[in-house]
Design a protein around this motif. Structure first.
Motif, PDB file in Angstrom:
ATOM      1  N   ILE A   1      -2.153   1.161  12.191  1.00 47.81           N
ATOM      2  CA  ILE A   1      -2.453   1.867  10.957  1.00 47.81           C
ATOM      3  C   ILE A   1      -2.113   0.955   9.785  1.00 47.81           C
ATOM      4  O   ILE A   1      -1.013   0.391   9.719  1.00 47.81           O
ATOM      5  CB  ILE A   1      -1.630   3.174  10.832  1.00 47.81           C
ATOM      6  CG1 ILE A   1      -1.983   4.141  11.961  1.00 47.81           C
ATOM      7  CG2 ILE A   1      -1.860   3.821   9.460  1.00 47.81           C
ATOM      8  CD1 ILE A   1      -3.401   4.690  11.902  1.00 47.81           C
ATOM      9  N   GLY A   2      -3.042   0.808   8.860  1.00 48.68           N
ATOM     10  CA  GLY A   2      -2.801   0.020   7.655  1.00 48.68           C
ATOM     11  C   GLY A   2      -3.161   0.827   6.424  1.00 48.68           C
ATOM     12  O   GLY A   2      -4.195   1.510   6.409  1.00 48.68           O
ATOM     13  N   LEU A   3      -2.311   0.764   5.396  1.00 49.09           N
ATOM     14  CA  LEU A   3      -2.588   1.509   4.162  1.00 49.09           C
ATOM     15  C   LEU A   3      -1.784   0.925   3.012  1.00 49.09           C
ATOM     16  O   LEU A   3      -0.793   0.213   3.239  1.00 49.09           O
ATOM     17  CB  LEU A   3      -2.268   2.993   4.340  1.00 49.09           C
ATOM     18  CG  LEU A   3      -0.799   3.443   4.329  1.00 49.09           C
ATOM     19  CD1 LEU A   3      -0.717   4.951   4.116  1.00 49.09           C
ATOM     20  CD2 LEU A   3      -0.087   3.062   5.603  1.00 49.09           C
ATOM     21  N   PRO A   4      -2.186   1.219   1.774  1.00 45.64           N
ATOM     22  CA  PRO A   4      -1.406   0.756   0.624  1.00 45.64           C
ATOM     23  C   PRO A   4      -0.009   1.377   0.644  1.00 45.64           C
ATOM     24  O   PRO A   4       0.155   2.540   1.012  1.00 45.64           O
ATOM     25  CB  PRO A   4      -2.212   1.265  -0.576  1.00 45.64           C
ATOM     26  CG  PRO A   4      -3.582   1.507  -0.052  1.00 45.64           C
ATOM     27  CD  PRO A   4      -3.400   1.947   1.372  1.00 45.64           C
ATOM     28  N   SER A   5       0.966   0.609   0.246  1.00 47.98           N
ATOM     29  CA  SER A   5       2.329   1.128   0.199  1.00 47.98           C
ATOM     30  C   SER A   5       2.484   2.105  -0.955  1.00 47.98           C
ATOM     31  O   SER A   5       1.767   2.039  -1.969  1.00 47.98           O
ATOM     32  CB  SER A   5       3.323  -0.020   0.028  1.00 47.98           C
ATOM     33  OG  SER A   5       3.181  -0.609  -1.257  1.00 47.98           O
ATOM     34  N   LEU A   6       3.415   3.018  -0.800  1.00 49.15           N
ATOM     35  CA  LEU A   6       3.692   3.971  -1.878  1.00 49.15           C
ATOM     36  C   LEU A   6       4.151   3.246  -3.141  1.00 49.15           C
ATOM     37  O   LEU A   6       3.764   3.604  -4.265  1.00 49.15           O
ATOM     38  CB  LEU A   6       4.769   4.960  -1.428  1.00 49.15           C
ATOM     39  CG  LEU A   6       5.156   6.053  -2.433  1.00 49.15           C
ATOM     40  CD1 LEU A   6       3.959   6.937  -2.752  1.00 49.15           C
ATOM     41  CD2 LEU A   6       6.307   6.888  -1.881  1.00 49.15           C
ATOM     42  N   GLU A   7       4.938   2.182  -2.953  1.00 49.66           N
ATOM     43  CA  GLU A   7       5.469   1.439  -4.100  1.00 49.66           C
ATOM     44  C   GLU A   7       4.368   0.758  -4.908  1.00 49.66           C
ATOM     45  O   GLU A   7       4.534   0.508  -6.103  1.00 49.66           O
ATOM     46  CB  GLU A   7       6.466   0.381  -3.624  1.00 49.66           C
ATOM     47  CG  GLU A   7       7.748   0.947  -3.025  1.00 49.66           C
ATOM     48  CD  GLU A   7       7.663   1.223  -1.537  1.00 49.66           C
ATOM     49  OE1 GLU A   7       8.705   1.473  -0.915  1.00 49.66           O
ATOM     50  OE2 GLU A   7       6.528   1.175  -0.993  1.00 49.66           O
TER      51      GLU A   7
END
Length: 226
Positions: free
Chosen positions: A157-163
């Protein structure tokens, strides 16, 4: 009309190829990215490159949320077989319209919230998808995504970080309802895999550095829980 002749003979094959089979086109999303923010194409390709190396040698990989599948070929080159699904028919129609014989793969409309994909896979990956899934539906999404994995299967799974979201563009943030920190993504993935390995990413560079400074995060799961 005579074909154009390149000044250096080794490049003539480029002209010959374009004459014989035409020039390939980008997908819907990739074309827009290339127009609005060209460097983003590099970032997307790097994500697919990372996945391709993690899954090299797998027999059958499933891409969940393939979109226009413009980067899918990078993974396809490293596995025996690949299947792509997306819940939006517009993107699936676009993928099918650009399919070429050498790089044909199965692709069809499927909403992972409706149930698992039929068949057996030893790899499942989803890039830039989980952040679009409402938090209360994330476990259903992941359960269905990983359901067809065999016991030795790998999930990514890859996604933009919350930060990263404070720096994201308006277009990038549109639909992002579920970005995560690396520790939160790891805890979530540990519900489905005995082993979860985390990676950070900044621009096109994947690394194991400090996750709070990462723009993008990957979770690689191995050892499927049953």
């Amino acid at each position: 009309m005579d074909k154009a002749k390149t000044k250096e003979a080794q490049y003539q094959v480029i002209v010959e190829a374009a004459t014989e089979r035409g020039v390939e086109s980008m997908g819907l999303r990739s074309s827009e990215s290339w127009y609005e923010d060209p460097k983003h194409i590099v970032f997307r390709f790097s994500r697919y490159k990372f996945v391709s190396k993690m899954l090299a040698g797998r027999k059958h990989a499933l891409e969940v949320g393939c979109g226009d599948a413009f980067g899918t070929r990078i993974v396809q080159a490293e596995v025996d077989k690949l299947t792509g699904i997306d819940f939006d028919p517009v993107f699936i129609d676009d993928v099918k319209s650009r399919m070429v014989p050498r790089w044909t793969f199965d692709v069809f409309v499927h909403d992972m919230l409706d149930g698992p994909v039929p068949g057996e896979f030893d790899a499942v990956y989803a890039l830039d998808v989980l952040e679009h899934i409402e938090p209360e539906q994330e476990e259903l999404f992941l359960h269905n995504s990983f359901a067809p994995l065999d016991v030795e299967g790998v999930g990514i799974i890859g996604l933009p970080s919350l930060e990263s979201q404070v720096y994201a563009s308006t277009q990038s943030k549109a639909g992002h309802v579920n970005c995560k920190t690396a520790p939160d993504l790891k805890r979530l993935m540990q519900k489905y895999f005995y082993n979860v390995f985390m990676f950070s990413m900044n621009d096109e560079v994947v690394h194991t550095g400090f996750h709070k400074m990462a723009h993008y995060i990957f979770a690689v799961g191995a050892g499927r829980r049953r």
